[in-house]
Design an enzyme around this catalytic site. Structure first.
Site, mmCIF file in Angstrom:
data_model
loop_
_atom_site.group_PDB
_atom_site.id
_atom_site.type_symbol
_atom_site.label_atom_id
_atom_site.label_comp_id
_atom_site.label_asym_id
_atom_site.label_seq_id
_atom_site.Cartn_x
_atom_site.Cartn_y
_atom_site.Cartn_z
ATOM 1 N N GLU A 255 0.886 -1.156 0.000
ATOM 2 C CA GLU A 255 0.000 0.000 0.000
ATOM 3 C C GLU A 255 0.922 1.203 0.000
ATOM 4 O O GLU A 255 1.560 1.497 1.003
ATOM 5 C CB GLU A 255 -0.893 -0.103 1.242
ATOM 6 C CG GLU A 255 -2.040 0.850 1.269
ATOM 7 C CD GLU A 255 -1.617 2.088 2.012
ATOM 8 O OE1 GLU A 255 -1.245 3.062 1.321
ATOM 9 O OE2 GLU A 255 -1.643 2.083 3.239
ATOM 10 N N CYS A 294 -0.970 8.785 2.864
ATOM 11 C CA CYS A 294 -0.841 8.171 1.544
ATOM 12 C C CYS A 294 -2.107 8.415 0.721
ATOM 13 O O CYS A 294 -2.103 8.239 -0.479
ATOM 14 C CB CYS A 294 -0.564 6.683 1.686
ATOM 15 S SG CYS A 294 -1.684 5.877 2.823
#
Lengths: 678, 678
Positions: A255, A294
């Site tokens: 991720e 993120c």
């Protein structure tokens, strides 16, 4: 200054030497971090030999209850975590997202685990596949826990949530974990972890901690282990190509930060609620966690005509952001996690300025309220504007992992779909519009490149969880640059730690293995199965009842009693024209009702209630003169942990005098565990 | 000798130069293979720009119908394929497995696609997640086709099935493919592929072919592409670590040869049907395709006491195997695919003999009926016996990819679970036993290391599809050494080519995007929705009806009419003690029946039938005096391609006078497409 310890093979161990981590606000030393001297191979073995077997003995429901207990235990201690969290540069709101957000994931999985997984040690996956003419050979998938260890490599920005969003899932799955937080903020992770160990809620070996580097851990991975990585794409790619990962086909979930976009709809002009919501969200995403998410909005796509208005509104709002020590009154944005991170962000901003102009902020200068702006890792919010995004490479590739966004124009829906895809795969995109047709076209065009797409308008904004927040019930991850992984997503995430195995054999054998009765396996008649409690009841216990003859009188009576005078039941001529019936037929609900009349056992007994019915299909119409029988077979049992009863699912088949199937369905009942006088 | 061509960007192209592939039986030249000069980047672009968009315009059902048409088209031409297949060394049975097995996969996916996927261009995945208190903000996952190309790297052993088992899946998903068969047997693949192109059943760009090497193809892969690999672990690992794969998180499915085992149960002593079935299956797996199957039995685990009997029986059966040109009468085993392969197998046998003794066959000498045993790639079946398998590394690691198996003893169920796991992950394992308790313990202990487990006994043997046959409805793949992939498995395989995206927004917006009405979205009342045909009907069209008052008289009447005199309906005192009811309640089926009476539209109209009901849950009991109303809302439409009607799913909620939910369910109806006079 604290020396952090690793929790390895059942004991705490301080590493030799180590790097010093600094307070992001004050620049003072907080903790020393090293894993030197830790036996990583022994940690893996401890997980495999001690933690795994102990976890696999528990059912999904038992593990879910422990997740809930753990969430409650940690919540009671959260003030201590908040204190440490501020050292990471986090504001109060940032800390809530990290700390309470982490506990929220534990609670969410506690709920999902009990609602959507069986109270068993493995999962039956999908329908039984009949693989032969007579049905003597069938297939059934099951999902069982992997016998390895989950290795979680976490990022610095969410020291608590980052650990718990991963851990909740593997623990529910029955797989132990080794957690490796980023050194920068590991002191907060370690504090929470200590309480997790002390709580003794999960069996020893369920989780271990590495403060410092992972050493030679990867060398010892096998095909039963799982690695999940959150962080920069470059580190992730390096780990993913590790020889042991490649050689052993180790499951690897990545991720990575991505160039997430947020799109303003053409309808959302200045003055509309969606315009205001957009401006608010872009600024929120820039400033929350100092933009160190993120999922943050890096690329803000705006219809060309609306660019000036959007820039003005963003600038006005950004001007109100107060940077400084979050402990100070009025401060709305804290510091980056470290001055090293600040240097990285500055470098990225310089790159972006090759194709974009700076419209707000100064990367080299910021006023920090109540703090030293140079010693602390402070940075001004920075807004850029790129007028020709289709000509630029850098705005779609370079990520400034801080309070930085770039506004860019688009000219058409095709154009913005194309621009969004230039990110080469994102964790999330958002769309601000009150035009659902626009939303539909954009979503279906952009979905292939996004793990999550949020559509915000005036109807849902108040309750929206926001662009940047991954939710436990939804997947978190995205294709391509975002790493290609999927975390969470409710039970989907749990499956990541389970091995799917296709079983093939006779219905009798697969019934014995799966604990779910499969058509073709033995049906056992005898005592009425409704007289048996949950413990006595065996899969395959069967009651056959009937026949009852359908009469025209019954059909008419049922029609008038219920009010259901649909022509297919009432009018021979009209019904004859119907492509399915070819004449007057009994009501489907009549069939169900008299079937229940046939199989029911009227006296008080262990069967407490019929709480529902699944997968009902009417197969052959029933007509006057037909003789209907019903066969009910115990198909599955799911005892509840917290109650004295559990669910029993009954395979139900109604047949006619020719043996043809009239209807099939599952009857769902609650059945008492203990003995009960009949 | 033929020069094979690649089918690239809409045209056939012969490569320059190239290697010569030989007939496995005669050693004569069959074809020249080269892809030199092919523009691989243009192939990818052709797939993305031409094939992908054309495929994505079709629905899953339209693609499924084309798969069926393709299967039929190719079946009519299969004699030509059989002729070529024999050159690969295949016997008639081997060719059937490859050729007919390939077509079978097309038909299986044609069926699955229409039964288990919607007649739409994307899939709604899982339940709607309510993510807010008032329900104004919800989540829903969808699955949309990736916008790249599937690159299939196939093995030499199944030139037809190997292509079609992969292609069926990506075509159904709506993703185009580039097929790269192994050069050794590419002449057969190319012949079938030519017919596929000529059939014009799929749009241009849906599939392309590379005969020869893939050149620089991998350099141009993006995160929207998918690579599937079948073959040796070493090649697979090399491809998986390709920088473009790692950098772009390209989905990579690997299916590698593994050290599959077959286990004889302790109950299956000589003289039992399971003993005979075991011996037969081990020999069948050794000799079918000359043992060149990634699923073949390499390790035969036998209870220690039964080893001598098993060895004797295997030797006796192997002695009857006739090696030679399959065109000759009586020949039961053909040749390996090439003399190069034979050299590899011989090498592996030498390694195995370090820890195992040769008990049948001669690796260096074989009699080949009707053929030259040296020019042709012939090899004798070879049986080995390893007396101390827990001491050996080589028997669990070295694969002889030919007619070779090793028999080994085991001492307990724990022992054999451990030995099976020594393979470090397998595609398949099989268990021969008539003891279901043994099967259960073994399966649950070994499942984590296997993609498929087959349990054979006297009840299912006749219809068993066998140890070595992957089936389209079951997953094919395994953890660890087997590559960690999952192919096929029904619609699971299709999902491999789709991107899962979590959508978040208002119920109204998500209804507009997904085409599935979500609670909270607008309900539109007006004309009774049962008066609307499939085209006229809109999601959200609603009928509200009621109330009807429940009376004790009704309850008693219903009880006596149906025969359902369960105490909770009949006896106030007994019902009061029930933990769910606290007093006499109406029958669940009564609630369903009168609800239908309330919402039904009696006259002939576009609603043809109520064919079923899903997810019924009784939430609040209904008692005498309660006033029940029902709300029915059009939730989803699925027009059929081949019929003038389609399914309509209705969200149904029964409420009482306090607005409490009494029951929720989906009513399933068939509704006509065209207009119809009321």
């Amino acid at each position: 200054m604290k020396t952090l310890e690793s929790y390895a093979a059942g004991g705490w161990k301080a590493g030799e030497g180590g790097d010093t981590q600094l307070n992001a606000i004050t620049g003072e030393a907080v903790a020393k971090v090293s894993s030197k001297g830790v036996d990583f191979r022994a940690m893996l073995e401890h997980g495999r030999k001690v933690g795994g077997p102990a976890l696999r003995k528990l059912t999904f429901h038992e593990r879910a209850m422990r997740l809930k207990a753990l969430g409650t235990y940690l919540s009671e201690r959260k003030n201590a975590y908040y204190a440490l969290s501020s050292a990471t540069g986090a504001s109060k709101v940032d800390s809530m997202i990290d700390v309470d957000g982490g506990f929220g994931t534990l609670f969410a999985y506690a709920g999902k685990g009990r609602r959507e997984l069986p109270n068993a040690t493995f999962v039956i996956d999908g329908a039984t596949e009949v693989m032969s003419k007579t049905g003597s050979f069938v297939g059934q998938h099951i999902l069982t826990p992997l016998k390895g260890v989950a290795v979680h490599i976490n990022a610095f920005n969410f020291p608590v949530w980052g650990m718990l969003e991963k851990l909740a899932v593997n623990l529910l799955a029955g797989v132990p974990a080794i957690v490796k937080p980023a050194s920068q903020t590991a002191y907060l992770t370690e504090a929470v972890f200590r309480d997790m160990v002390e709580s003794k809620i999960f069996p020893e070996g369920s989780f271990q901690l590495i403060c410092g580097s992972v050493g030679d851990l990867f060398e010892h991975l096998t095909g039963q282990d799982v690695v999940t990585f959150t962080g920069s794409a470059s580190t992730g790619q390096k780990l993913r190509s590790h020889p042991a990962i490649v050689r052993n086909s180790v499951r690897f979930t990545m991720e990575a930060d991505s160039l997430n976009c947020s799109i303003l709809g053409p309808d959302a002009v200045a003055g509309t609620p969606e315009f205001d919501l957009y401006v608010k969200e872009v600024v929120r995403e820039m400033t929350t966690k100092c933009g160190q998410k993120c999922t943050a909005i890096r690329r803000a796509f705006v219809p060309r005509a609306q660019v000036p208005a959007v820039l003005d509104a963003l600038k006005a709002r950004l001007a109100k952001v107060v940077v400084g020590d979050p402990a100070q009154e009025g401060v709305t944005m804290g510091a980056l996690a470290s001055t090293g991170q600040r240097d990285e962000v500055r470098k990225a901003v310089t790159q972006l300025r090759g194709d974009a102009e700076l419209v707000f902020g100064n990367p080299d200068d910021v006023k920090a309220v109540g703090a030293d702006a140079v010693k602390g890792a402070f940075l001004s919010p920075i807004l850029l504007h790129c007028a020709q995004p289709s000509e630029s490479r850098v705005v779609h590739e370079v990520e400034a992992f801080g309070p930085v966004s770039t506004v860019m124009p688009y000219d058409s829906i095709e154009d913005v779909i194309h621009l969004a895809a230039r990110g080469e795969g994102s964790l999330v995109g958002s769309i601000f519009t009150y035009d659902n047709a626009f939303a539909r076209e954009l979503v279906l065009g952009a979905a292939s490149h996004h793990g999550r797409l949020l559509i915000v308008n005036r109807d849902c904004a108040k309750e929206s969880t926001g662009h940047g927040s991954p939710m436990p019930v939804l997947i978190h991850g995205g294709p391509g640059r975002a790493g290609g992984g999927e975390e969470m997503g409710g039970v989907r995430g749990v499956y990541h730690y389970l091995q799917r195995t296709a079983l093939q054999g006779s219905p009798e054998t697969l019934t014995a293995i799966t604990g779910q009765w499969i058509p073709g396996a033995t049906r056992r008649e005898g005592v009425h199965p409704f007289r048996k409690n949950l413990d006595e009841l065996q899969l395959g216990d069967t009651i056959k009842a009937g026949p009852r003859t359908v009469t025209l009188e019954d059909i008419e009576h049922f029609a008038h009693f219920t009010g259901d005078t649909f022509y297919a039941h009432m009018d021979e001529e009209a019904a004859a024209k119907n492509p399915f019936f070819g004449g007057r037929v009994a009501h489907g609900y009549y069939i169900l009702s008299i079937a229940a009349g046939l199989f029911v056992q009227p006296d008080p007994g262990p069967v407490l209630a019929n709480y529902g019915l699944d997968n009902l299909r009417f197969v052959t119409p029933a007509k006057a003169g037909d003789q209907l029988s019903v066969t009910l077979t115990a198909k599955g049992k799911n005892p509840r942990i917290t109650e004295n009863y559990g669910e029993v699912r009954w395979d139900t088949v109604v047949t006619n005098q020719d043996g043809k199937v009239v209807a099939t369905y599952d009857v769902l009942t609650m059945v008492e565990k203990g003995p009960k006088a009949a």
